[in-house]
Motif scaffolding. Sequence first.
Motif, PDB file in Angstrom:
ATOM      1  N   SER A 198       0.825  -1.211   0.000  1.00  0.00           N
ATOM      2  CA  SER A 198       0.000   0.000   0.000  1.00  0.00           C
ATOM      3  C   SER A 198       0.858   1.259   0.000  1.00  0.00           C
ATOM      4  O   SER A 198       0.399   2.326  -0.412  1.00  0.00           O
ATOM      5  N   ALA A 199       2.110   1.136   0.459  1.00  0.00           N
ATOM      6  CA  ALA A 199       3.020   2.281   0.501  1.00  0.00           C
ATOM      7  C   ALA A 199       4.077   2.207  -0.609  1.00  0.00           C
ATOM      8  O   ALA A 199       5.128   2.827  -0.501  1.00  0.00           O
ATOM      9  N   ILE A 200       3.776   1.494  -1.693  1.00  0.00           N
ATOM     10  CA  ILE A 200       4.797   1.247  -2.704  1.00  0.00           C
ATOM     11  C   ILE A 200       5.289   2.526  -3.372  1.00  0.00           C
ATOM     12  O   ILE A 200       6.428   2.603  -3.827  1.00  0.00           O
ATOM     13  N   LEU A 201       4.466   3.564  -3.406  1.00  0.00           N
ATOM     14  CA  LEU A 201       4.916   4.819  -3.996  1.00  0.00           C
ATOM     15  C   LEU A 201       6.023   5.453  -3.166  1.00  0.00           C
ATOM     16  O   LEU A 201       6.743   6.328  -3.654  1.00  0.00           O
ATOM     17  N   ASP A 202       6.157   5.045  -1.908  1.00  0.00           N
ATOM     18  CA  ASP A 202       7.211   5.560  -1.042  1.00  0.00           C
ATOM     19  C   ASP A 202       8.244   4.493  -0.705  1.00  0.00           C
ATOM     20  O   ASP A 202       9.084   4.683   0.178  1.00  0.00           O
ATOM     21  N   ALA A 203       8.189   3.338  -1.390  1.00  0.00           N
ATOM     22  CA  ALA A 203       9.085   2.226  -1.063  1.00  0.00           C
ATOM     23  C   ALA A 203      10.513   2.538  -1.493  1.00  0.00           C
ATOM     24  O   ALA A 203      10.749   3.158  -2.527  1.00  0.00           O
ATOM     25  N   ARG A 204      11.466   2.057  -0.687  1.00  0.00           N
ATOM     26  CA  ARG A 204      12.881   2.217  -1.052  1.00  0.00           C
ATOM     27  C   ARG A 204      13.231   1.300  -2.231  1.00  0.00           C
ATOM     28  O   ARG A 204      14.059   1.651  -3.066  1.00  0.00           O
ATOM     29  N   ASP A 205      12.611   0.116  -2.277  1.00  0.00           N
ATOM     30  CA  ASP A 205      12.890  -0.857  -3.346  1.00  0.00           C
ATOM     31  C   ASP A 205      11.550  -1.388  -3.864  1.00  0.00           C
ATOM     32  O   ASP A 205      11.108  -2.469  -3.493  1.00  0.00           O
ATOM     33  N   PRO A 206      10.875  -0.643  -4.743  1.00  0.00           N
ATOM     34  CA  PRO A 206       9.530  -1.038  -5.174  1.00  0.00           C
ATOM     35  C   PRO A 206       9.471  -2.373  -5.887  1.00  0.00           C
ATOM     36  O   PRO A 206       8.491  -3.104  -5.761  1.00  0.00           O
ATOM     37  N   GLU A 207      10.508  -2.738  -6.653  1.00  0.00           N
ATOM     38  CA  GLU A 207      10.466  -4.011  -7.365  1.00  0.00           C
ATOM     39  C   GLU A 207      10.492  -5.187  -6.392  1.00  0.00           C
ATOM     40  O   GLU A 207       9.788  -6.180  -6.574  1.00  0.00           O
ATOM     41  N   ALA A 208      11.292  -5.086  -5.341  1.00  0.00           N
ATOM     42  CA  ALA A 208      11.331  -6.146  -4.325  1.00  0.00           C
ATOM     43  C   ALA A 208       9.995  -6.246  -3.613  1.00  0.00           C
ATOM     44  O   ALA A 208       9.501  -7.346  -3.336  1.00  0.00           O
ATOM     45  N   VAL A 209       9.375  -5.092  -3.326  1.00  0.00           N
ATOM     46  CA  VAL A 209       8.063  -5.092  -2.673  1.00  0.00           C
ATOM     47  C   VAL A 209       7.028  -5.748  -3.576  1.00  0.00           C
ATOM     48  O   VAL A 209       6.227  -6.580  -3.135  1.00  0.00           O
ATOM     49  N   ARG A 210       7.062  -5.412  -4.857  1.00  0.00           N
ATOM     50  CA  ARG A 210       6.068  -5.957  -5.780  1.00  0.00           C
ATOM     51  C   ARG A 210       6.176  -7.483  -5.862  1.00  0.00           C
ATOM     52  O   ARG A 210       5.169  -8.203  -5.814  1.00  0.00           O
ATOM     53  N   THR A 211       7.390  -7.989  -5.940  1.00  0.00           N
ATOM     54  CA  THR A 211       7.594  -9.442  -6.000  1.00  0.00           C
ATOM     55  C   THR A 211       7.081 -10.117  -4.737  1.00  0.00           C
ATOM     56  O   THR A 211       6.393 -11.148  -4.787  1.00  0.00           O
TER      57      THR A 211
END
Length: 425
Positions: free
Chosen positions: A150-163
């Motif tokens: 839910s906070a992916i727009l502020d994630a340090r590593d969005p690709e890792a979060v998405r996976t």
Amino acid sequence: MVATAEEGGSRDLLEFYSATVTFDTYETIREALFNPSLSRRFDKRSYDHGNIRDGVVSISHGPTHRARRRVENSQFRPDKLRLYERDLFPAVLGELLDVLIDGEFVDIFPIGELVSVVLAARRAGLDQDDRALDQLRTLVHFVDVFSQGSAILDARDPEAVRTLVYQTYDEFERGFVRPAWDRRAELIQAHRDGLLDASHLPNDILTVLLLHRDDPHIELDDDGRVVREVATYLQGGTHTSAQTLANALDLMFETGDRRPDVLERVARDRGFAQRVVHETLRLRPTTPKIKRRAEADTEVAGVAIARDALVVLDAVAGNRDPAMYGPTAHDFDPDRALSAAVPRWGLSFGAGAHQCPGRSVAGGFPVPSDFGADDEHLFGLVALMIQAVAARGVLPDPDHPPERDLRTARDTRWLHYPVRFGSRR
């Protein structure tokens, strides 16, 4: 204050925005939140092509959002809220705290999550065993991952979060949603066959979604969207409550010299505990920067906003606006005198079409201007949590400082918050 910056393409969920416009005063943020041209639908790709929150109520827009909120709002009626606050939650809270506070020193943040996830799961429509700590910890793990999503727009590593989120949704669906779905589908069919009265159907988000799934206006023909919708309510009812508990304790510990009686007052006065929650949410919103995308050319407070612009609403600044909260707006003051027209929690629950549906669950009803409360008043589940912890003698742990969650740029979130329990002096 308004800041505008031209932007190029992005490798994050925001594929492109024509400009960035920032608002940081209470009134301009509130106006933006009510603007129908400003959407939470940042990425129009499907779930299979990168948008991990595709179709969930919190980012849907326009007629679809309104139709689904009408269906789901049945779970937030006052009678349901009273059942949770006055009957269900006190029993869960006391029983779990007795088990989880198992020594002088504990990490209060995961305890807050474990306590909160029980009723969040029940409202979402999951059939977990409320006393099975392994199951509850699994759900809390899911919540943690969904919160990163839910906070992916502020994630340090969005690709890792998405996976990670893709993998976790699959586990969540197999282990929890599908078994609950199958049970509810059988009951719904029995009801439609005239074999079961509607009063015997489960009263939760998953059930109402399945009951209304044939309604094209709510756009839930995709099974994955139903799973993500249930996940949204599980995450929203757990993570924010636990973060607010930790932030409330942090603010009370910080002001201990100036307000030495604050924890004692929380322990004995639920109305004061609720004001502590509201003041905490105002100063430490769990979403410090609220973001919107312009679906069309529009205007806020006289500022032109182009289609596909990113609009950033600085909730921290807006919630501390002296024009609304006075010259001491930056101070932690649960006794703050305010007009009844000014929400004590600021803009932390949002406003307009996307105002948080769980506002009254977590925060209760608005505090009367005279601080009085009648028999119909609800204080919110977080107030019950901080009161129960205060009554057990919670204190800061000077040897183990708390640790912020650095996986996102949202600096009002904690990863660990160690505390100790003992007699206060």
